[in-house]
Design a protein around this motif. Structure first.
Motif, short mmCIF file in Angstrom:
data_model
loop_
_atom_site.label_atom_id
_atom_site.label_comp_id
_atom_site.label_asym_id
_atom_site.label_seq_id
_atom_site.Cartn_x
_atom_site.Cartn_y
_atom_site.Cartn_z
N PRO A 1 0.73 -1.40 0.00
CA PRO A 1 0.02 0.04 -0.03
C PRO A 1 0.90 1.33 -0.07
CG PRO A 1 -0.76 -1.57 1.69
CD PRO A 1 0.72 -2.15 1.13
N ALA A 2 2.06 1.33 0.60
CA ALA A 2 2.78 2.58 0.82
C ALA A 2 3.95 2.58 -0.37
CB ALA A 2 3.56 2.41 2.02
N ALA A 3 4.35 1.55 -1.09
CA ALA A 3 5.17 1.67 -2.27
C ALA A 3 4.84 2.43 -3.40
CB ALA A 3 5.94 0.33 -2.51
N LYS A 4 5.78 3.18 -4.08
CA LYS A 4 5.37 4.00 -5.30
C LYS A 4 5.08 3.06 -6.33
CE LYS A 4 9.43 5.79 -5.70
NZ LYS A 4 10.76 6.41 -6.21
N PRO A 5 4.18 3.18 -7.22
CA PRO A 5 3.81 2.30 -8.51
C PRO A 5 4.74 1.58 -9.10
CG PRO A 5 2.24 4.25 -8.16
CD PRO A 5 3.17 4.55 -7.41
N GLY A 6 4.97 0.49 -9.14
CA GLY A 6 5.85 0.11 -10.20
C GLY A 6 7.12 -0.31 -9.44
N THR A 7 7.15 -0.05 -8.19
CA THR A 7 8.47 -0.17 -7.26
C THR A 7 8.80 -1.78 -7.45
OG1 THR A 7 8.01 1.53 -5.75
CG2 THR A 7 9.43 -0.20 -4.95
N PRO A 8 10.28 -2.25 -7.67
CA PRO A 8 10.63 -3.68 -7.61
C PRO A 8 10.99 -3.97 -6.28
CG PRO A 8 12.34 -2.08 -8.66
CD PRO A 8 11.08 -1.18 -8.18
N ILE A 9 10.42 -5.05 -5.90
CA ILE A 9 10.53 -5.43 -4.38
C ILE A 9 11.45 -6.90 -4.58
CG2 ILE A 9 9.50 -6.20 -2.29
CD1 ILE A 9 7.05 -4.34 -3.13
N ILE A 10 12.54 -6.93 -4.17
CA ILE A 10 13.41 -8.21 -4.11
C ILE A 10 13.09 -8.89 -2.96
CG2 ILE A 10 15.77 -8.93 -4.33
CD1 ILE A 10 16.97 -6.44 -5.47
N ASP A 11 12.39 -10.12 -2.87
CA ASP A 11 12.13 -10.81 -1.85
C ASP A 11 13.22 -12.02 -1.58
OD1 ASP A 11 11.03 -12.11 0.29
OD2 ASP A 11 8.74 -12.31 -0.67
N THR A 12 13.91 -11.81 -0.46
CA THR A 12 14.77 -13.10 -0.41
C THR A 12 14.39 -13.85 0.56
OG1 THR A 12 15.95 -11.90 1.42
CG2 THR A 12 16.70 -11.12 -1.07
N SER A 13 13.07 -13.68 1.18
CA SER A 13 12.63 -14.81 2.03
C SER A 13 12.62 -16.14 1.50
CB SER A 13 11.26 -14.23 2.58
OG SER A 13 11.19 -12.77 2.79
N THR A 14 12.71 -17.13 2.21
CA THR A 14 12.42 -18.53 1.91
C THR A 14 11.04 -18.83 2.50
OG1 THR A 14 14.81 -19.07 2.44
CG2 THR A 14 13.25 -20.90 2.11
N VAL A 15 10.25 -18.99 1.16
CA VAL A 15 8.91 -19.49 1.38
C VAL A 15 8.68 -20.66 0.19
CG1 VAL A 15 8.05 -17.08 1.81
CG2 VAL A 15 8.30 -18.00 -0.44
N SER A 16 7.54 -21.28 0.46
CA SER A 16 7.19 -22.29 -0.64
C SER A 16 7.03 -21.62 -1.91
CB SER A 16 5.91 -22.79 -0.08
OG SER A 16 4.87 -22.24 -0.30
N PRO A 17 7.24 -22.61 -2.95
CA PRO A 17 7.15 -22.23 -4.43
C PRO A 17 5.58 -21.82 -4.59
CG PRO A 17 8.36 -24.08 -4.33
CD PRO A 17 7.80 -24.01 -2.79
N THR A 18 4.58 -22.40 -4.03
CA THR A 18 3.23 -22.35 -4.19
C THR A 18 2.87 -20.59 -3.79
OG1 THR A 18 2.48 -24.42 -4.09
CG2 THR A 18 0.68 -23.05 -3.52
N TYR A 19 3.26 -20.46 -2.61
CA TYR A 19 3.14 -19.29 -1.99
C TYR A 19 3.95 -18.14 -2.86
CZ TYR A 19 2.93 -15.30 1.32
OH TYR A 19 2.89 -14.02 1.82
N ALA A 20 5.14 -18.35 -3.34
CA ALA A 20 5.95 -17.47 -4.01
C ALA A 20 5.12 -17.09 -5.31
CB ALA A 20 7.22 -18.23 -4.58
#
Length: 291
Positions: free
Chosen positions: A83-102
């Motif tokens: 909700p707070a990021a500028k439109p189009g902001t790239p978010i690098i997610d390094t968290s380890t989650v399940s492939p389904t969730y990813a």
């Protein structure tokens, strides 16, 4: 890079290491962590500390998140960042989650107007701080190209694996093997120690043997020194990743009995009070049980 503003959310061992690496590389950095005190070293080195994830990302050109699990990603990424990021902001997610969730998270982020870039990292906090990680990426190559300069600072090897979910799959493959190696080494050393071998000699022999590997040598040293804090990879996170791997493997019809037994061992270690110590602490539980 210095002209781009980067926000790092989550300053655990890996997140904190990556944040230091970016700051040392001249990046204009804003940081946030649930436990604010973890940002002290970064602030002293020149980073700006935000009071909330929303504040951290409000004017960021790139956001990097390093969070413990899917629940944390839900709260931070979808509850505050999108909700707070500028439109189009790239978010690098390094968290380890399940492939389904990813895969689902990528679609949800796109609907929210931001770009979630899957970038699982392989290594330890020391390697994170020194820019020596292996970075496993997935998603659209256009999105990845937009943050290629940031990813290059994290490590010399940035590997593209395909559509969303593939980096998460590879990370779980690696962590499944890691968990099995650490658990089996801890069991074998407990057996040798119980049978009369000197513990330090045995662990040093493992470190130097042809049966070892980089991860086994690293954990054998922690076991020998009984140095489990600060954790390079917490026992409860190891258990979480093994459980994710088992669930995802079941979806594609693969049975993993070795990994399943390893997960039980780490669950027992958590129950015994080792959850926030490095996964190598499983040896302490097994040695105690054998005493």
């Amino acid at each position: 890079m210095a002209a781009r503003k980067v926000a790092v959310l989550g300053l655990g061992g890996m997140g904190g290491g990556m944040a230091h690496r970016l700051l040392d590389s001249g990046v204009e950095l804003t940081v946030w962590n649930r436990t604010a005190a973890k940002a002290a070293g970064l602030v002293a080195a020149g980073a700006r500390q935000a009071e909330s994830p929303a504040e951290a990302v409000a004017d960021a050109d790139v956001v990097l998140v390093s969070l413990a699990d899917e629940e944390a990603v839900e709260q931070v990424l979808f509850g505050a960042v999108c909700p707070a990021a500028k439109p189009g902001t790239p978010i690098i997610d390094t968290s380890t989650v399940s492939p389904t969730y990813a895969r689902e998270a990528g679609e949800r982020a796109a609907r929210a107007g931001v770009k979630r870039i899957e970038a699982c990292v392989v290594g330890n906090p020391h390697q994170a701080r020194n820019g020596e990680l292996r970075v496993l990426t997935a998603g659209t190559q256009d999105d990845l190209a937009e943050v290629a300069d940031v990813l290059a600072l994290l490590g010399p090897q940035v590997v593209y694996l395909g559509p969303p979910g593939m980096a998460a799959t590879m990370k779980l493959v690696f962590n499944a093997m890691l968990g099995a190696q650490v658990a089996s080494m801890a069991e074998a050393v407990a057996y040798g120690e119980r049978s009369g071998l000197d513990r330090d000699m045995l662990l040093m022999a493992v470190e130097r043997s042809g049966f070892s590997s980089k991860v086994m040598s690293f954990r054998a040293a922690l076991m020998r020194e009984r140095k489990y804090e600060p954790a390079a990879f917490r026992t409860r996170l190891m258990n979480k990743d093994l459980r994710l791997a088992l669930a995802e493997a079941a979806k594609v019809g693969v049975d993993m009995p070795v990994i399943e037994r390893s997960a039980v061992t780490f669950t027992e270690a958590i129950d015994a009070g080792y959850g926030d110590q490095d996964a190598a602490a499983v040896h302490e539980m097994l040695s105690r049980n054998d005493a």
